[in-house]
Design a protein around this motif. Structure first.
Motif, PDB file in Angstrom:
ATOM      1  N   GLU A 142     -12.385  26.949  19.037  1.00 23.55           N
ATOM      2  CA  GLU A 142     -13.138  27.879  18.119  1.00 23.55           C
ATOM      3  C   GLU A 142     -12.443  29.240  17.710  1.00 23.55           C
ATOM      4  O   GLU A 142     -12.504  29.734  16.588  1.00 23.55           O
ATOM      5  CB  GLU A 142     -14.365  28.160  18.953  1.00 23.55           C
ATOM      6  CG  GLU A 142     -15.545  29.061  18.083  1.00 23.55           C
ATOM      7  CD  GLU A 142     -16.706  29.007  18.640  1.00 23.55           C
ATOM      8  OE1 GLU A 142     -16.744  28.408  19.943  1.00 23.55           O
ATOM      9  OE2 GLU A 142     -17.633  29.722  18.441  1.00 23.55           O
TER      10      GLU A 142
ATOM     11  N   ARG B 204     -11.225  30.579  14.097  1.00 21.29           N
ATOM     12  CA  ARG B 204     -11.618  31.961  13.680  1.00 21.29           C
ATOM     13  C   ARG B 204     -10.604  32.691  12.986  1.00 21.29           C
ATOM     14  O   ARG B 204     -10.494  33.288  11.865  1.00 21.29           O
ATOM     15  CB  ARG B 204     -12.274  32.776  14.917  1.00 21.29           C
ATOM     16  CG  ARG B 204     -13.067  34.067  14.250  1.00 21.29           C
ATOM     17  CD  ARG B 204     -14.119  34.595  14.904  1.00 21.29           C
ATOM     18  NE  ARG B 204     -15.308  33.557  15.194  1.00 21.29           N
ATOM     19  CZ  ARG B 204     -15.722  32.973  16.234  1.00 21.29           C
ATOM     20  NH1 ARG B 204     -15.034  33.080  17.222  1.00 21.29           N
ATOM     21  NH2 ARG B 204     -16.891  32.120  15.903  1.00 21.29           N
TER      22      ARG B 204
ATOM     23  N   LEU C 276     -17.213  26.897  10.851  1.00 22.02           N
ATOM     24  CA  LEU C 276     -17.566  27.708  12.058  1.00 22.02           C
ATOM     25  C   LEU C 276     -19.046  28.058  11.794  1.00 22.02           C
ATOM     26  O   LEU C 276     -19.955  28.122  12.508  1.00 22.02           O
ATOM     27  CB  LEU C 276     -16.786  28.855  12.265  1.00 22.02           C
ATOM     28  CG  LEU C 276     -15.539  28.590  12.913  1.00 22.02           C
ATOM     29  CD1 LEU C 276     -14.497  29.986  13.020  1.00 22.02           C
ATOM     30  CD2 LEU C 276     -15.559  27.914  14.368  1.00 22.02           C
ATOM     31  N   GLY C 277     -19.413  28.204  10.536  1.00 18.51           N
ATOM     32  CA  GLY C 277     -20.924  28.516   9.907  1.00 18.51           C
ATOM     33  C   GLY C 277     -21.509  27.232  10.482  1.00 18.51           C
ATOM     34  O   GLY C 277     -22.874  27.527  10.871  1.00 18.51           O
TER      35      GLY C 277
ATOM     36  N   GLN D 208     -21.886  27.085  14.546  1.00 15.78           N
ATOM     37  CA  GLN D 208     -22.473  28.515  15.195  1.00 15.78           C
ATOM     38  C   GLN D 208     -24.050  28.325  15.802  1.00 15.78           C
ATOM     39  O   GLN D 208     -24.293  28.971  16.930  1.00 15.78           O
ATOM     40  CB  GLN D 208     -22.436  29.797  14.584  1.00 15.78           C
ATOM     41  CG  GLN D 208     -23.458  29.683  13.066  1.00 15.78           C
ATOM     42  CD  GLN D 208     -23.484  30.769  12.080  1.00 15.78           C
ATOM     43  OE1 GLN D 208     -22.319  31.070  12.043  1.00 15.78           O
ATOM     44  NE2 GLN D 208     -24.376  31.070  11.734  1.00 15.78           N
TER      45      GLN D 208
ATOM     46  N   ASP E  54     -24.736  25.201  21.243  1.00 20.45           N
ATOM     47  CA  ASP E  54     -24.035  25.760  22.413  1.00 20.45           C
ATOM     48  C   ASP E  54     -22.830  24.857  22.885  1.00 20.45           C
ATOM     49  O   ASP E  54     -21.870  25.276  23.669  1.00 20.45           O
ATOM     50  CB  ASP E  54     -25.031  25.407  23.426  1.00 20.45           C
ATOM     51  CG  ASP E  54     -26.048  26.516  23.693  1.00 20.45           C
ATOM     52  OD1 ASP E  54     -25.787  27.437  22.854  1.00 20.45           O
ATOM     53  OD2 ASP E  54     -27.184  26.226  24.395  1.00 20.45           O
TER      54      ASP E  54
ATOM     55  N   PRO F 115     -18.992  23.806  21.828  1.00 20.18           N
ATOM     56  CA  PRO F 115     -18.256  24.616  20.611  1.00 20.18           C
ATOM     57  C   PRO F 115     -17.555  23.369  19.682  1.00 20.18           C
ATOM     58  O   PRO F 115     -17.554  22.304  20.329  1.00 20.18           O
ATOM     59  CB  PRO F 115     -17.190  25.202  21.623  1.00 20.18           C
ATOM     60  CG  PRO F 115     -17.548  24.853  22.977  1.00 20.18           C
ATOM     61  CD  PRO F 115     -18.892  24.105  23.025  1.00 20.18           C
TER      62      PRO F 115
ATOM     63  N   ARG G  64     -28.750  31.426  16.776  1.00 23.58           N
ATOM     64  CA  ARG G  64     -27.486  31.854  16.051  1.00 23.58           C
ATOM     65  C   ARG G  64     -27.222  30.980  15.071  1.00 23.58           C
ATOM     66  O   ARG G  64     -26.162  31.010  14.472  1.00 23.58           O
ATOM     67  CB  ARG G  64     -26.458  31.508  17.259  1.00 23.58           C
ATOM     68  CG  ARG G  64     -26.435  32.769  18.119  1.00 23.58           C
ATOM     69  CD  ARG G  64     -25.151  32.373  19.411  1.00 23.58           C
ATOM     70  NE  ARG G  64     -25.665  31.235  20.234  1.00 23.58           N
ATOM     71  CZ  ARG G  64     -24.887  30.316  20.226  1.00 23.58           C
ATOM     72  NH1 ARG G  64     -23.816  30.010  19.536  1.00 23.58           N
ATOM     73  NH2 ARG G  64     -25.251  29.277  21.121  1.00 23.58           N
ATOM     74  N   ALA G  65     -28.343  29.844  14.839  1.00 25.70           N
ATOM     75  CA  ALA G  65     -27.676  29.061  13.468  1.00 25.70           C
ATOM     76  C   ALA G  65     -27.598  29.425  12.394  1.00 25.70           C
ATOM     77  O   ALA G  65     -28.499  30.462  12.069  1.00 25.70           O
ATOM     78  CB  ALA G  65     -28.679  27.792  13.686  1.00 25.70           C
ATOM     79  N   GLN G  66     -26.832  28.781  11.488  1.00 27.50           N
ATOM     80  CA  GLN G  66     -26.861  29.275   9.949  1.00 27.50           C
ATOM     81  C   GLN G  66     -28.156  29.129   9.397  1.00 27.50           C
ATOM     82  O   GLN G  66     -29.031  28.309   9.556  1.00 27.50           O
ATOM     83  CB  GLN G  66     -25.775  28.233   9.449  1.00 27.50           C
ATOM     84  CG  GLN G  66     -25.734  28.307   7.910  1.00 27.50           C
ATOM     85  CD  GLN G  66     -24.342  27.633   7.883  1.00 27.50           C
ATOM     86  OE1 GLN G  66     -23.193  28.369   7.651  1.00 27.50           O
ATOM     87  NE2 GLN G  66     -24.194  26.367   7.372  1.00 27.50           N
TER      88      GLN G  66
END
Ligand code: BES
Ligand code: ZN
Ligand code: ZN
Length: 489
Positions: A212, A216, A224-225, A228, A231, A233, A317-319
């Motif tokens: 990850e 980044r 990554l979107g 995200q 949990d 990775p 945290r999700a998109q």
């Protein structure tokens, strides 16, 4: 693991528990009747067995033969018989006979040109998606050995290479099938990466896993979107095969969608059928299976495999729908639907493949429900920006018995992809969903010859077939292998 052997002999002298012979539609096999005094002819005449695909008949203690059982297996029409027919006929016979706990099978091979397909059929037909069942007896219905039998003096003309190629291909396809079948609580993105690393070490491929942080740093905002919300990775799995002798400067990229579970994200999927989304890494699994085979078969072209792997989940945290992400190649994408996640992870992998110098790209992805609407479970949907390259992929698919249908990708479809706030939306409108998904990918291939295979309808068999268990199919492992093996000639 099935032991594969070769044995020579006169037909009547083959010592076997069960000797399989193919019978074509309407043609009693002469080799049987020459020993058994017209038994097969009478059987055909009675209509109990006519030689159609998937038929079978068993004779116990055939007189004058050393084999304890003679099994006739239908092969369909002789004039349409080919490698695919052989693979299916043998797989069907294996599935029928192992169901009766007959685990050591001999096969009378009258078509040595299809020896490879016969071995593939045995190993593919033996596969069951039962790796998570604990029944200690499940092994009782698995083959122990498969012996290819040929007429006396002809074993020399039966290339060992064909037999070992068949074994490598089928075992690699089963490797992919096992991965696809593995539930998402066990097969997370990092576990998939670990499996890839192990396999690469076993067959001698170079393996690199981008984590990850690395992604980044590189700027893979699109991949990554999607990742995200989970949990678990993400990773970008990269395998490299470098030939000792390359026939040119071509560098093939095989890119496979590796979504270990697709809930849809906030654009959540209906509960009914969501469990199937464990095979949303089917494209990635097929790429891994193909690389496992290719590392051993050694084609003359350089290949890099890229498998972006993520889990598409919901959480704080999700998109969200409406989020705008910046992709590795700098374009911005408005995420109108979080369930159209496959394309979001593929584009960053495609851009990375191009940065690594890949000259040709093929991707496989369980990308859209729309391809299932268009083609059902029958064909892989094939899209391209280069007809000549697609022709080569389709030829490889045909030889592999993995049928593909050429789908349109006209410039006009670009109009379906309009975003008011970003360079592109991640979905088109209601219609032509498989095509707009492909069009979206095309925006990132930078003009390189590229073929996209949408395998959403073909990666998983909803119902078993006589020649294949229900569940993971392994498509398009054999197409990838044929494509690379026939590169440049
Ligand atoms: N993984 C699915 C596609 C899929 C559907 C695979 C059925 C296997 C069987 C993909 O990520 C998806 O959800 N696609 C959406 C796209 C839509 C939101 C534009 C679909 O096809 O519904
Ligand atoms: Zn989805
Ligand atoms: Zn998906």
């Amino acid at each position: 693991m099935i032991e594969i052997k070769v044995q020579e002999g006169p037909f009547a002298g083959i010592e076997a528990g069960t000797l399989i012979v193919l019978g074509f539609d309407g043609e009693a096999p002469p080799v049987v009747d020459s020993v058994l005094d017209g038994w097969a002819g009478e059987l055909y005449a009675s209509g109990e067995f006519t030689g159609k695909a998937a038929e079978s008949a068993i004779l116990h203690r055939p007189s004058g033969m050393k084999a304890k059982r003679l099994a006739l297996a239908g092969a369909g029409k002789r004039d349409r018989f080919d490698a695919t027919g052989m693979r299916k006929a043998v797989a069907t016979a294996v599935r029928t006979l192992k169901g009766k706990s007959l685990r050591d099978l001999h096969f009378w091979l009258e078509h040595p040109e299809f020896a490879q397909a016969a071995v593939e059929g045995a190993i593919l037909g033996d596969f069951e998606p039962d790796q998570m069942k604990t029944d200690p007896k499940k092994g009782d219905k698995r083959l122990q050995s498969f012996t290819v039998c040929v007429a006396e003096g002809s074993a020399g003309s039966l290339p060992d290479e064909a037999i070992s190629r068949g074994r490598i291909l089928a075992e690699s396809q089963n490797f992919a099938r096992e991965l696809k079948n593995e539930p998402a609580n066990r097969l997370t993105p990092l576990v998939l990466a670990e499996r890839a690393r192990q396999m690469a070490a076993e067959v001698g491929l170079d393996c690199e896993i981008l984590d990850e942080d690395r992604m980044r740093q590189l700027g893979m905002g699109s991949l990554l979107g999607v990742a995200q919300g989970s949990d678990n990775p993400p990773a970008l799995i990269i395998l490299r095969y470098t030939p000792e002798y390359a026939s040119g400067d071509d560098h093939l990229a095989l890119v496979g969608k590796g979504v270990t579970f697709d809930t849809g994200g906030y654009s959540i999927k209906p509960a009914d059928g969501m469990e199937k989304m464990k095979y949303d890494m089917g494209g990635g699994a097929a790429v891994l299976g193909a690389m496992r085979a290719l590392a051993q078969l050694k084609p003359a072209v350089r290949i890099t495999a890229l498998i972006p792997t993520v889990e598409n989940m919901v959480s704080g945290r999700a998109q969200r729908p409406g989020d705008i992400v910046t992709t590795l190649n700098g374009k911005t994408v408005e995420v109108l639907n979080t369930d159209a996640e496959g394309r979001l992870i593929l584009i960053d992998a495609i851009t990375y493949a191009i940065r690594l110098g890949c000259t040709h790209l093929v991707d496989a992805a369980t990308l859209t429900g729309a391809i299932v609407v268009a083609l059902g479970y029958q064909h892989v949907g094939a899209f391209t920006n280069n007809e000549e390259f697609l022709g080569r992929v389709m030829t490889a698919g045909k030889a592999a018995g993995e049928s593909m249908w050429h789908m349109p990708l006209d410039e006009e479809y670009k109009e379906y992809l309009k975003s008011a706030y970003a360079d592109l939306p991640n979905i088109g409108g209601r219609w032509g969903g498989a095509i707009t998904a492909a069009k979206f990918l095309e925006e990132f291939v930078e003009g390189k010859p590229w073929v996209h295979l949408d395998i959403a309808g073909t990666a998983w068999l909803e119902e078993g077939k006589p020649y294949m268990a229900k569940g993971p199919s392994g498509v398009p492992v054999r197409t990838f292998v044929n494509l690379a093996m026939n590169w440049g000639g």
